[in-house]
Scaffold this motif. Structure first.
Motif, PDB file in Angstrom:
ATOM      1  N   LYS A 102       0.892  -1.320  -0.143  1.00 51.36           N
ATOM      2  CA  LYS A 102       0.042  -0.017   0.041  1.00 51.36           C
ATOM      3  C   LYS A 102       0.986   1.184   0.130  1.00 51.36           C
ATOM      4  O   LYS A 102       0.454   2.310  -0.453  1.00 51.36           O
ATOM      5  N   VAL A 103       2.021   1.281   0.435  1.00 45.66           N
ATOM      6  CA  VAL A 103       2.836   2.301   0.788  1.00 45.66           C
ATOM      7  C   VAL A 103       3.106   3.094  -0.759  1.00 45.66           C
ATOM      8  O   VAL A 103       2.949   4.405  -0.727  1.00 45.66           O
ATOM      9  N   PRO A 104       3.573   2.286  -1.829  1.00 47.67           N
ATOM     10  CA  PRO A 104       3.991   3.229  -2.993  1.00 47.67           C
ATOM     11  C   PRO A 104       2.868   3.823  -3.675  1.00 47.67           C
ATOM     12  O   PRO A 104       2.664   4.955  -4.248  1.00 47.67           O
ATOM     13  N   ASP A 105       1.589   3.191  -3.395  1.00 51.85           N
ATOM     14  CA  ASP A 105       0.441   3.834  -3.886  1.00 51.85           C
ATOM     15  C   ASP A 105      -0.126   5.219  -3.218  1.00 51.85           C
ATOM     16  O   ASP A 105      -0.318   6.201  -3.629  1.00 51.85           O
ATOM     17  N   ILE A 106      -0.074   5.024  -1.771  1.00 55.55           N
ATOM     18  CA  ILE A 106      -0.447   6.450  -1.033  1.00 55.55           C
ATOM     19  C   ILE A 106       0.636   7.271  -1.018  1.00 55.55           C
ATOM     20  O   ILE A 106       0.279   8.493  -1.240  1.00 55.55           O
ATOM     21  N   TYR A 107       1.801   6.686  -0.974  1.00 52.86           N
ATOM     22  CA  TYR A 107       3.026   7.821  -1.230  1.00 52.86           C
ATOM     23  C   TYR A 107       2.900   8.437  -2.835  1.00 52.86           C
ATOM     24  O   TYR A 107       3.019   9.853  -2.871  1.00 52.86           O
ATOM     25  N   GLY A 114      -1.900  26.046   4.830  1.00 52.60           N
ATOM     26  CA  GLY A 114      -2.691  26.022   6.040  1.00 52.60           C
ATOM     27  C   GLY A 114      -4.185  25.990   5.982  1.00 52.60           C
ATOM     28  O   GLY A 114      -4.801  25.327   6.408  1.00 52.60           O
ATOM     29  N   ILE A 115      -4.623  26.841   5.213  1.00 50.84           N
ATOM     30  CA  ILE A 115      -5.837  26.848   4.740  1.00 50.84           C
ATOM     31  C   ILE A 115      -6.554  25.470   4.143  1.00 50.84           C
ATOM     32  O   ILE A 115      -7.318  24.843   4.439  1.00 50.84           O
ATOM     33  N   TYR A 116      -5.652  25.070   3.187  1.00 51.37           N
ATOM     34  CA  TYR A 116      -5.950  23.768   2.361  1.00 51.37           C
ATOM     35  C   TYR A 116      -5.960  22.773   3.206  1.00 51.37           C
ATOM     36  O   TYR A 116      -6.939  21.904   3.408  1.00 51.37           O
ATOM     37  N   THR A 117      -4.975  22.575   4.174  1.00 52.14           N
ATOM     38  CA  THR A 117      -4.678  21.424   5.394  1.00 52.14           C
ATOM     39  C   THR A 117      -5.875  21.310   6.309  1.00 52.14           C
ATOM     40  O   THR A 117      -6.509  20.252   6.464  1.00 52.14           O
ATOM     41  N   LYS A 118      -6.256  22.476   6.470  1.00 51.81           N
ATOM     42  CA  LYS A 118      -7.455  22.687   7.582  1.00 51.81           C
ATOM     43  C   LYS A 118      -8.629  22.266   7.070  1.00 51.81           C
ATOM     44  O   LYS A 118      -9.770  21.546   7.614  1.00 51.81           O
ATOM     45  N   ALA A 119      -8.830  22.644   5.840  1.00 52.01           N
ATOM     46  CA  ALA A 119     -10.130  22.392   5.333  1.00 52.01           C
ATOM     47  C   ALA A 119     -10.362  21.111   4.988  1.00 52.01           C
ATOM     48  O   ALA A 119     -11.254  20.194   5.025  1.00 52.01           O
ATOM     49  N   ALA A 120      -9.341  20.361   4.615  1.00 47.92           N
ATOM     50  CA  ALA A 120      -9.222  18.757   4.189  1.00 47.92           C
ATOM     51  C   ALA A 120      -9.416  17.981   5.427  1.00 47.92           C
ATOM     52  O   ALA A 120     -10.065  17.299   5.841  1.00 47.92           O
ATOM     53  N   ASP A 121      -8.592  18.513   6.639  1.00 45.26           N
ATOM     54  CA  ASP A 121      -8.858  17.896   8.075  1.00 45.26           C
ATOM     55  C   ASP A 121      -9.934  18.051   8.819  1.00 45.26           C
ATOM     56  O   ASP A 121     -10.492  17.078   9.079  1.00 45.26           O
ATOM     57  N   ASP A 141      -7.728   8.543   9.308  1.00 49.31           N
ATOM     58  CA  ASP A 141      -6.573   8.227   8.460  1.00 49.31           C
ATOM     59  C   ASP A 141      -6.579   7.146   7.573  1.00 49.31           C
ATOM     60  O   ASP A 141      -5.818   6.356   7.050  1.00 49.31           O
ATOM     61  N   ASP A 142      -7.982   6.954   7.478  1.00 49.24           N
ATOM     62  CA  ASP A 142      -8.340   5.534   6.257  1.00 49.24           C
ATOM     63  C   ASP A 142      -7.756   6.087   4.915  1.00 49.24           C
ATOM     64  O   ASP A 142      -8.246   7.093   4.331  1.00 49.24           O
ATOM     65  N   PRO A 143      -6.862   5.252   4.204  1.00 50.98           N
ATOM     66  CA  PRO A 143      -6.343   5.636   2.942  1.00 50.98           C
ATOM     67  C   PRO A 143      -7.617   5.652   1.941  1.00 50.98           C
ATOM     68  O   PRO A 143      -7.534   6.183   0.896  1.00 50.98           O
ATOM     69  N   ASN A 144      -9.021   4.910   2.213  1.00 52.64           N
ATOM     70  CA  ASN A 144      -9.776   4.782   1.247  1.00 52.64           C
ATOM     71  C   ASN A 144     -10.655   6.273   1.570  1.00 52.64           C
ATOM     72  O   ASN A 144     -11.544   6.378   0.376  1.00 52.64           O
ATOM     73  N   ASN A 145     -10.313   6.956   2.252  1.00 49.89           N
ATOM     74  CA  ASN A 145     -11.117   8.201   2.277  1.00 49.89           C
ATOM     75  C   ASN A 145     -10.096   9.411   1.615  1.00 49.89           C
ATOM     76  O   ASN A 145      -9.008   9.753   2.016  1.00 49.89           O
ATOM     77  N   ALA A 149      -5.704  14.279   1.012  1.00 49.53           N
ATOM     78  CA  ALA A 149      -5.606  15.391   0.968  1.00 49.53           C
ATOM     79  C   ALA A 149      -5.136  16.346   2.114  1.00 49.53           C
ATOM     80  O   ALA A 149      -4.375  17.333   1.942  1.00 49.53           O
ATOM     81  N   ASP A 150      -5.407  15.621   3.278  1.00 51.96           N
ATOM     82  CA  ASP A 150      -4.939  15.966   4.583  1.00 51.96           C
ATOM     83  C   ASP A 150      -3.415  16.016   4.433  1.00 51.96           C
ATOM     84  O   ASP A 150      -2.711  17.052   4.955  1.00 51.96           O
ATOM     85  N   ASN A 151      -3.048  14.771   4.309  1.00 51.77           N
ATOM     86  CA  ASN A 151      -1.225  14.485   3.907  1.00 51.77           C
ATOM     87  C   ASN A 151      -0.578  15.622   2.930  1.00 51.77           C
ATOM     88  O   ASN A 151       0.247  16.033   3.226  1.00 51.77           O
ATOM     89  N   VAL A 152      -1.336  15.959   1.964  1.00 52.12           N
ATOM     90  CA  VAL A 152      -0.985  16.697   0.984  1.00 52.12           C
ATOM     91  C   VAL A 152      -0.792  18.154   1.460  1.00 52.12           C
ATOM     92  O   VAL A 152       0.175  18.830   1.436  1.00 52.12           O
ATOM     93  N   GLY A 153      -1.870  18.601   2.225  1.00 57.71           N
ATOM     94  CA  GLY A 153      -1.788  19.776   2.881  1.00 57.71           C
ATOM     95  C   GLY A 153      -0.722  19.868   4.016  1.00 57.71           C
ATOM     96  O   GLY A 153      -0.006  21.009   4.017  1.00 57.71           O
ATOM     97  N   ASP A 154      -0.334  18.648   4.823  1.00 55.02           N
ATOM     98  CA  ASP A 154       0.625  18.707   5.579  1.00 55.02           C
ATOM     99  C   ASP A 154       2.003  19.034   4.938  1.00 55.02           C
ATOM    100  O   ASP A 154       2.738  19.873   5.330  1.00 55.02           O
TER     101      ASP A 154
END
Length: 398
Positions: free
Chosen positions: A56-61, A213-220, A236-240, A245-250
Motif C-alpha cells: 500500500k505504501v507506494p500507492d499512497i506515497y 494552512g487553509i488547504y490542510t485545515k479544510a481537508a482535515d 486516516d483511512d486511505p480509502n477516504n 488531501a490532509d497529508n498533501v496539506g501537511d
C-alpha cells in the motif's frame, strides 16, 4: 577573495554536498524492488503476501506526492505573478523615494531573487520530505527506531542544510554582484537595496503558510470529518480521499510553507543586521563600512559557520548516540541542540575577533540633541549580542 568570501563560499558548498549525501542515504531505502540490490531483494520477500502492508505504501506515497506537486504548481504560479507585479511597485517607489532608478532596480532585483530562492527552498523541502515519509514508514516497520529516526532526521537535514546553504550563498552572490554593478555606491546604499532579498522571502512564506494552512485545515476538519461521520471510515483511512488531501496539506503547508518561512526569517534577520552594520554615523569615520567587506559580512559568516557546526554535530544523533527506543528521541534531539549551541559560541567569538575592528561606531535609536546617538561597538559586545540570541533560542527550543 577576501577572508569572509573564503569562509562563506566553501562552507555553503559543503552544506549543499552534505545535503545531497543525506538524500542518497534516504534513497537507499526501497519502497519498490526496482533493482538487484540487497534492499530490493529484502523487499521482494516481504511482498509475497497479497495483504502485505508494504504494497500500500507506494500507492499512497504516489498520490500524496502527486497532489503536493500539483498544489505547489498552482500556488507558485499565482505567487510568481504577484511577485512580478510587486517588484514593479517596489522599483517605482524606491526610485521615487531615493531619486535613483539604479537603487530601484537593485531593490526590485533583490526582491525577486529572495522570492524565487524561497520558492526553491520550499519546493525542495516538500519533495525531500514527501520522499522521506514513505521510507521512514518502512524503515520503522522493518528495522526499528534507529533506522526510522535516522531516515526522518536526514530528511529534515536535507531541507535544513540545503535551505541555509542556498540562502547564504545566494545572498553573498547578490551582494557581490551589487558591488560589481554599482562600484561607486556606498555600502549603506547597496545593503539597503539588498534588504529586498528578505522581503521577497517573507512574501513567498506568507503564501506558503497561509495558502497551505487553509488547504490542510479544510481537508482535515471538513472532508475528513465527513468521511468519519457519514461514511463511517476510520481516522486516516486511505480509502477516504480527504486523508490523502490532509497529508498533501501537511506537506505543502507544514513543510513547504515552513521551509519558505524559515528562509524568510533567516533572510530578514541577516539583511537587517547588514543594514545596521552599513549604516553611516554622522561625524564619525570608525564605522564598519570603513573597516571593509569582511567586517560587514560578519552576520553572514556566522550563518555559514553554523552550517559546518551542524554537520559535525549531526553525527552525534545518527552514529555516536543513536536512537534505540522511543524514549531516546527527545533526549537525542535536545542533546543535538545543546551541543550545537555550545560549540557555536566560541566559534562566534573567534569570528568576531578576526573580522571586526577593535572598536567601531554604530548609529543608535536614542536621540541626542536631535540626532541619533553614537554607539561604540567591539568584538566582545558583538559576541555578547550573538550569544544572547543563540542561548535564547536554545532555551525556547528546550
Amino acid at each position: 577573495m577576501s577572508l569572509a568570501d573564503t569562509l562563506i563560499v566553501p562552507a555553503c558548498l559543503i552544506g549543499l554536498v552534505f545535503a545531497f549525501l543525506q538524500f542518497l542515504l534516504i534513497k537507499a531505502i526501497k519502497i519498490v524492488p526496482d533493482d538487484e540490490s540487497d534492499a530490493s531483494s529484502e523487499l521482494r520477500k516481504k511482498l509475497v503476501s497479497d495483504d502485505a502492508p508494504e504494497k500500500k505504501v507506494p500507492d499512497i506515497y504516489g498520490k500524496i506526492m502527486s497532489g503536493a506537486i500539483q498544489f505547489l504548481k498552482v500556488e507558485y504560479a499565482i505567487c510568481t505573478t504577484f511577485c512580478f507585479f510587486f517588484a514593479v511597485v517596489i522599483y517605482f517607489l524606491v526610485a521615487w523615494g531615493t531619486e535613483s532608478s539604479q537603487q530601484g532596480a537593485l531593490t526590485a532585483g533583490a526582491f525577486l531573487t529572495g522570492a524565487f530562492t524561497s520558492m526553491l527552498c520550499g519546493f525542495l523541502g516538500m519533495m525531500v520530505a514527501t520522499y522521506s515519509n514513505a521510507r521512514t514508514t518502512l524503515a520503522c516497520a522493518h528495522s526499528g527506531y534507529t533506522l526510522g529516526f535516522n531516515t526522518a532526521f536526514r530528511g529534515g537535514g536535507v531541507m535544513g542544510y540545503a535551505l541555509c546553504s542556498l540562502g547564504v550563498l545566494v545572498l553573498w552572490a547578490l551582494l557581490t554582484i551589487f558591488r560589481k554593478i554599482a562600484p561607486d555606491a556606498s555600502f549603506e546604499i547597496l545593503f539597503d537595496c539588498a534588504a529586498g532579498y528578505g522581503l521577497g522571502g517573507s512574501t513567498v512564506a506568507m503564501f506558503g503558510r497561509v495558502g497551505g494552512g487553509i488547504y490542510t485545515k479544510a481537508a482535515d476538519v471538513g472532508a475528513d470529518l465527513v468521511g468519519k461521520v457519514v461514511a463511517g471510515l476510520d481516522e486516516d483511512d486511505p480509502n477516504n480521499p480527504a486523508t490523502i488531501a490532509d497529508n498533501v496539506g501537511d506537506n505543502v503547508g507544514d513543510i513547504a510553507g515552513m521551509g519558505a518561512d524559515l528562509f524568510g526569517s533567516f533572510a530578514e534577520s541577516t539583511c537587517a543586521a547588514l543594514v545596521i552594520a552599513a549604516a553611516s554615523v554622522e561625524g564619525s569615520h570608525d564605522t564598519l563600512s570603513d573597516a571593509g567587506w569582511d567586517a560587514l559580512l560578519f552576520p553572514v559568516v556566522i550563518s555559514a559557520a553554523g552550517v559546518i557546526i551542524c554537520i559535525l554535530c549531526s553525527f552525534v544523533a545518527t552514529h555516536i548516540s543513536p536512537v534505540r527506543k522511543e524514549e531516546d528521541i527527545e533526549w537525542v534531539l535536545k542533546v543535538q541542540m545543546v551541543l550545537t549551541a555550545v560549540i557555536m559560541l566560541p566559534v562566534i567569538y573567534i569570528l568576531a575577533v578576526v573580522l571586526l575592528p577593535a572598536e567601531f561606531r554604530l548609529e543608535g535609536v536614542r536621540l541626542e540633541n536631535g540626532v541619533p546617538a553614537k554607539i561604540v561597538g567591539s568584538p566582545f559586545k558583538a559576541f555578547v549580542c550573538a550569544t544572547m540570541g543563540c542561548v535564547g533560542g536554545l532555551i525556547i527550543g528546550l
